[in-house]
Design an enzyme around this catalytic site. Structure first.
Site, PDB file in Angstrom:
ATOM      1  N   LEU A  37     -15.323   3.927   9.729  1.00 40.05           N
ATOM      2  CA  LEU A  37     -15.074   5.179  10.441  1.00 40.05           C
ATOM      3  C   LEU A  37     -13.635   5.237  10.923  1.00 40.05           C
ATOM      4  CD1 LEU A  37     -18.346   5.267  12.612  1.00 40.05           C
ATOM      5  CD2 LEU A  37     -17.986   6.126  10.282  1.00 40.05           C
ATOM      6  N   GLY A  38     -12.796   5.907  10.149  1.00 38.53           N
ATOM      7  CA  GLY A  38     -11.427   6.175  10.545  1.00 38.53           C
ATOM      8  C   GLY A  38     -11.192   7.664  10.422  1.00 38.53           C
ATOM      9  N   ASN A  39      -9.952   8.076  10.163  1.00 34.54           N
ATOM     10  CA  ASN A  39      -9.730   9.493   9.883  1.00 34.54           C
ATOM     11  C   ASN A  39     -10.465   9.878   8.600  1.00 34.54           C
ATOM     12  OD1 ASN A  39      -8.440  12.014  10.593  1.00 34.54           O
ATOM     13  ND2 ASN A  39      -7.164  11.717   8.779  1.00 34.54           N
ATOM     14  N   GLY A  40     -10.426   8.965   7.621  1.00 34.20           N
ATOM     15  CA  GLY A  40     -11.350   9.024   6.491  1.00 34.20           C
ATOM     16  C   GLY A  40     -12.543   8.157   6.847  1.00 34.20           C
ATOM     17  N   GLU A  60      -8.112  -5.006   5.283  1.00 32.01           N
ATOM     18  CA  GLU A  60      -7.952  -4.668   3.876  1.00 32.01           C
ATOM     19  C   GLU A  60      -6.792  -5.425   3.240  1.00 32.01           C
ATOM     20  OE1 GLU A  60      -9.028  -0.276   3.048  1.00 32.01           O
ATOM     21  OE2 GLU A  60      -8.405  -0.306   5.142  1.00 32.01           O
ATOM     22  N   ASN A  91       0.876  -1.170   0.000  1.00 32.49           N
ATOM     23  CA  ASN A  91       0.000   0.000   0.000  1.00 32.49           C
ATOM     24  C   ASN A  91       0.910   1.217   0.000  1.00 32.49           C
ATOM     25  OD1 ASN A  91      -1.782   2.085   0.456  1.00 32.49           O
ATOM     26  ND2 ASN A  91      -2.763   1.167   2.238  1.00 32.49           N
ATOM     27  N   MET A 138     -10.545  10.990  17.852  1.00 28.92           N
ATOM     28  CA  MET A 138     -11.793  10.857  18.599  1.00 28.92           C
ATOM     29  C   MET A 138     -11.544  10.627  20.092  1.00 28.92           C
ATOM     30  SD  MET A 138     -15.049  11.109  18.374  1.00 28.92           S
ATOM     31  CE  MET A 138     -15.366  11.033  16.608  1.00 28.92           C
ATOM     32  N   ARG A 139     -10.433   9.982  20.428  1.00 26.74           N
ATOM     33  CA  ARG A 139     -10.133   9.777  21.855  1.00 26.74           C
ATOM     34  C   ARG A 139      -9.923  11.103  22.566  1.00 26.74           C
ATOM     35  NH1 ARG A 139      -5.328   5.785  20.323  1.00 26.74           N
ATOM     36  NH2 ARG A 139      -5.122   7.564  18.906  1.00 26.74           N
ATOM     37  N   ARG A 163      -2.541  -2.020  -3.548  1.00 25.51           N
ATOM     38  CA  ARG A 163      -3.730  -1.204  -3.372  1.00 25.51           C
ATOM     39  C   ARG A 163      -3.635  -0.018  -4.327  1.00 25.51           C
ATOM     40  NH1 ARG A 163      -4.962   3.502   0.889  1.00 25.51           N
ATOM     41  NH2 ARG A 163      -7.194   3.745   0.517  1.00 25.51           N
ATOM     42  N   HIS A 197     -12.643   3.123  -0.097  1.00 23.81           N
ATOM     43  CA  HIS A 197     -12.600   2.124   0.984  1.00 23.81           C
ATOM     44  C   HIS A 197     -13.258   0.815   0.548  1.00 23.81           C
ATOM     45  CE1 HIS A 197     -12.608   5.757   3.957  1.00 23.81           C
ATOM     46  NE2 HIS A 197     -11.358   5.398   3.698  1.00 23.81           N
ATOM     47  N   ARG A 203     -11.724  16.209   6.643  1.00 25.16           N
ATOM     48  CA  ARG A 203     -12.530  16.519   5.470  1.00 25.16           C
ATOM     49  C   ARG A 203     -13.935  16.915   5.875  1.00 25.16           C
ATOM     50  NH1 ARG A 203     -10.771  10.979   3.176  1.00 25.16           N
ATOM     51  NH2 ARG A 203      -8.696  11.375   2.353  1.00 25.16           N
TER      52      ARG A 203
END
Length: 407
Positions: free
Chosen positions: A210-213, A385, A10, A284-285, A92, A181, A242
């Site tokens: 649900l990640g940073n993207g 992935e 990747n 998010m933490r 990828r 994704h 974003r």
């Protein structure tokens, strides 16, 4: 014995993530990351199966040097790129456009098409191409396979994929919803069906990556029928940096009234919006910690994030008609119990609820967090992935290591 190992690469703009997998038993023989490529001090972390992680820092000027460093680390474990056990290298590739609907053995025509798509994926496809060409130079005899983020979403009907703009203009500039994704959505939708004891063809799933993207997809019987990201990964959910969905006239307003250039607006919407734009944090933490301390700005950012998420869950319930499961995945989806709880709160009328105790449990395995007997299952399904890319790559090249030519 036929070769059974697949190296998954990747390649990002300044990093290379990699895994070496043995497809005979699904085991991970090595996992690693080269980051800060091209900077003064780069870093490599390599973890072999059953061994201690090895780390080093030094100069890695380009992707060729990065892949040579990866090859050297694998060779230390007796699993170098010259190994006869290596069946293929799976890459990828973020954007495959409308043309690539499945994994494809890479040839000159495939490379040319990936390059042609750079204008709609300027941050990703150039780095993906560099990784492919470098790997080809290191092992020109080995099948190289492109697995596209967009491929899973090519099953969307035109009613979901088309934007409501002039058709000739859209077609001339390849403007449509492609989605991203895709390897994650494909893996998680199948894994959710397995968790329910059903086949993918018998299950309708809403997948929330649900990640940073972040992206959502509606999957009917194993096929994607709608997804939240569009021409680029900017559309859809509120993300780490974003904006996601907004009135496109905001762009014209910023140009005319704010005096901003197209590049400045691009940077604003992709890098200085979303959670980081709303509250200064995209972790998010950290946002949850600030909320616990009474930070109203962090609370508003969280509420906006959840509001958008609820809208997509509701919309995809309508698109699918019947929903068997909602699956949370990726960094936030897998690890943030407050996000999962808030996302389905108030949606009991749609058959959605979470069990507080089950939701609080952390783990690496796919699991249900909905109450027993719930009409719609709510699940946490860790994405994989790299395994998806390896599986698709190995299925294509076959046991004899020969694949069909790319189209």
């Amino acid at each position: 014995m036929s070769p059974t190992r697949v190296l998954v690469l990747n390649s990002g703009s300044s990093s290379v993530k990699y895994q070496l997998l043995d497809m005979s038993d699904g085991s991970r023989l090595a996992v690693g990351l080269v980051e800060r490529i091209g900077e003064e001090t780069s870093r490599l972390k390599h973890t072999p199966q059953g061994g201690e992680a090895r780390e080093w820092s030094g100069a890695v000027p380009d992707h060729e040097a990065a892949l040579k460093a990866v090859a050297a680390e694998l060779a230390k474990d007796g699993r170098g790129l010259d190994s006869p056990d290596l069946a293929a290298i799976g890459h990828r590739v973020v954007h495959g456009g409308k043309h690539f609907t499945e994994p494809t053995v890479i040839d000159d025509a495939v490379l040319a098409e990936i390059e042609r798509l750079i204008p709609v994926a300027p941050l990703h496809n150039p780095a993906n191409l560099t990784g492919i060409r470098t790997a080809q130079a290191l092992r020109p005899d080995l099948p190289q396979v492109a697995v596209f983020d967009t491929a899973f979403h090519t099953t969307m009907p035109e009613s979901a994929a088309r934007y409501a703009i002039d058709v000739e203009t859209a077609d001339a500039h390849r403007i449509r919803r492609y989605g991203f994704h895709g390897t994650s959505h494909a893996y998680v939708s199948r894994a959710t069906a397995k968790l329910l004891g059903k086949t993918p063809e018998d299950v309708n799933v809403i997948v929330l990556h649900l990640g940073n993207g972040a992206s959502a997809s509606a999957v009917r019987g194993g096929r994607c029928v709608d997804t939240s990201m569009g021409l680029t990964p900017l559309e859809g959910l509120v993300m780490g940096t974003r904006s996601g969905d907004m009135d496109p006239a905001v762009i014209f307003h910023l140009m005319r009234v704010g005096g901003m250039s197209a590049d400045e607006i691009d940077t604003l919407l992709n890098n200085r919006s979303g959670l980081i734009g709303l509250c200064g944090d995209n972790d998010m933490r950290e946002i949850r910690r600030r909320i616990d301390e009474g930070d109203e700005r962090a609370r508003l950012a969280f509420d906006i994030y959840i509001h958008r998420l609820k809208k997509y869950i509701g919309a995809y319930c309508a698109v699918l008609g019947r929903v068997d499961a909602v699956a949370f995945t990726a960094g936030v989806g897998e690890n943030s119990a407050p996000v999962r709880e808030a996302a389905v709160a108030g949606l009991e009328g749609l058959g959605l609820a979470v069990d507080g105790e089950l939701n609080a449990v952390r783990g690496d395995e796919a699991r249900l967090i909905s109450p027993a007997g719930a009409r719609v299952a709510v699940a946490v399904v860790p994405t994989d992935e790299e395994m998806e890319i390896a599986t698709q790559t190995y299925a294509l090249v076959g046991k004899d290591g020969m694949g069909s030519e790319g189209d």
